[in-house]
Design an enzyme around this catalytic site. Structure first.
Site, PDB file in Angstrom:
ATOM      1  N   ASP A  98       0.807  -1.227   0.000  1.00  0.00           N
ATOM      2  CA  ASP A  98       0.000   0.000   0.000  1.00  0.00           C
ATOM      3  C   ASP A  98       0.848   1.289   0.000  1.00  0.00           C
ATOM      4  OD1 ASP A  98      -1.443  -2.293   1.056  1.00  0.00           O
ATOM      5  OD2 ASP A  98      -3.077  -0.937   1.570  1.00  0.00           O
TER       6      ASP A  98
ATOM      7  N   GLU B 228      -3.995   1.845  -3.099  1.00  0.00           N
ATOM      8  CA  GLU B 228      -5.321   2.333  -2.669  1.00  0.00           C
ATOM      9  C   GLU B 228      -5.245   3.577  -1.793  1.00  0.00           C
ATOM     10  OE1 GLU B 228      -7.587   0.005   0.035  1.00  0.00           O
ATOM     11  OE2 GLU B 228      -6.013   0.049   1.534  1.00  0.00           O
ATOM     12  N   ASN B 229      -4.038   3.867  -1.246  1.00  0.00           N
ATOM     13  CA  ASN B 229      -3.885   5.059  -0.395  1.00  0.00           C
ATOM     14  C   ASN B 229      -3.029   6.129  -1.061  1.00  0.00           C
ATOM     15  OD1 ASN B 229      -3.675   2.408   1.485  1.00  0.00           O
ATOM     16  ND2 ASN B 229      -4.958   3.964   2.466  1.00  0.00           N
TER      17      ASN B 229
ATOM     18  N   HIS C 142     -10.372   0.950  -0.430  1.00  0.00           N
ATOM     19  CA  HIS C 142     -10.349   2.356  -0.855  1.00  0.00           C
ATOM     20  C   HIS C 142     -10.351   2.527  -2.379  1.00  0.00           C
ATOM     21  CE1 HIS C 142     -10.018   3.866   3.170  1.00  0.00           C
ATOM     22  NE2 HIS C 142      -8.902   3.195   3.413  1.00  0.00           N
TER      23      HIS C 142
ATOM     24  N   HIS D 114      -3.343  -4.364   3.165  1.00  0.00           N
ATOM     25  CA  HIS D 114      -4.403  -3.638   3.892  1.00  0.00           C
ATOM     26  C   HIS D 114      -4.000  -3.160   5.283  1.00  0.00           C
ATOM     27  CE1 HIS D 114      -8.245  -2.196   5.387  1.00  0.00           C
ATOM     28  NE2 HIS D 114      -8.218  -3.086   6.360  1.00  0.00           N
TER      29      HIS D 114
ATOM     30  N   HIS E  79      -1.104  -2.383   6.448  1.00  0.00           N
ATOM     31  CA  HIS E  79       0.046  -1.477   6.358  1.00  0.00           C
ATOM     32  C   HIS E  79       1.157  -1.870   7.337  1.00  0.00           C
ATOM     33  CE1 HIS E  79      -2.284   2.130   4.390  1.00  0.00           C
ATOM     34  NE2 HIS E  79      -2.707   0.962   3.957  1.00  0.00           N
TER      35      HIS E  79
HETATM   36 FE   LIG Z   1      -4.225   0.533   2.495  1.00  0.00          FE
HETATM   37 FE   LIG Z   2      -7.198  -1.186   2.751  1.00  0.00          FE
END
Ligand SMILES: [Fe+2]
Ligand SMILES: [Fe+2]
Length: 269
Positions: A9, A40-41, A76, A181, A183
């Site tokens: 991520d 996604e971030n 996300h 997810h 992190h």
């Molecule tokens: Fe994430």
């Molecule tokens: Fe996530």
């Protein structure tokens, strides 16, 4: 032997800038054949932690410019006003097991010199309760992919048990199940029976010193009040953590999985 580099991520433009700075060195030393990154971030698209992440086409374009072959996502994937445009790009994946009406696609094939790497993005129901059964969905996808040489699965989930159960269900049939997810990088890298590489969480590529790459205040307020925070989400300000693994592949199966040690920010600085 092929080598897959997977980056966990990416959090914020600062995480992206760090990746851009280190990738030339990693490409020269690791010589990956394929590079896949969960992003996604990547962007800050709103004020709320649950919906203010996601991507923009401009930031995603920088990932492809840096040499990333495919981008994966998670809970996300649909954050932000630009998410529909993000999913017009065929090299951006969103969880495959999230129905057919939500924008985007959940699987893609990258062909490099005749070697076809299939990549599948899944999300756990511990993370998105409305998701479809990830195992049932991936079985259908795998059945339709007889021509694919190797298969990398990004399983985006809060639960280690859910990640391990899916990985064992697929052991000996896919090349790698890589968790994302949380992190938080885990140390449980291993090869499952039949040659499936596994790690519970690759970790993030983003700023340390906070909560999953973000400043802690809105999360603490939400914990206290049990209500959505009125404090806008912002990034943490610590040094960048680099969460990435590589997987070596012979034929369809993995022969090794290892963490990529945090490289220097850039060559010559
Ligand atoms: Fe994430
Ligand atoms: Fe996530």
């Amino acid at each position: 032997v092929k080598r897959l580099l997977f980056i966990g991520d990416i959090v914020g433009e600062v995480g992206l800038a760090h990746l851009e700075a280190v990738l030339p060195h990693l490409k020269a030393t690791l010589r990956p054949d394929f590079i896949v990154a969960n992003a996604e971030n990547l962007a800050l698209t709103g004020s709320q932690t649950r919906t203010g992440c996601g991507m923009t086409p401009e930031l995603v374009a920088r990932l492809f410019g840096a040499g990333v072959d495919l981008v994966t996502g998670g809970n996300h994937s649909w954050d932000g006003p630009a998410s529909a445009r993000v999913h017009e790009e065929a090299r951006v994946l969103r969880p495959l097991n999230y129905g057919t009406a939500a924008p985007g696609r959940g699987a893609a094939i990258v062909d490099r010199e005749g070697f076809q790497l299939g990549v599948i993005n899944l999300v756990g129901r511990s993370t998105l309760p409305l998701a479809d059964d990830p195992l049932a969905v991936i079985e259908v996808q795998l059945a339709g992919w007889s021509e694919v040489d190797a298969v990398l699965v990004d399983f985006h989930s809060e639960s280690v048990t859910e990640k391990l159960a899916l990985a064992y269900a697929l052991a000996g049939r896919v090349t790698a199940v890589l968790g994302t997810h949380t992190h938080v990088p885990t140390t449980d890298l291993r090869l499952l029976p039949g040659g499936t590489a596994y790690v519970s969480d690759v970790g993030m590529t983003g700023p340390s010193g906070g909560i999953q790459g973000y400043a802690p205040e809105p999360f603490v307020q939400a914990l206290r009040t049990r209500l959505p925070s009125d404090q806008p989400v912002s990034f943490a300000t610590g040094p960048i953590e680099f969460g990435a693994v590589y997987v070596d592949v012979k034929g369809r199966f993995a022969t090794a999985i290892a963490r990529v040690e945090a490289p220097p920010p850039s060559r010559g600085t």
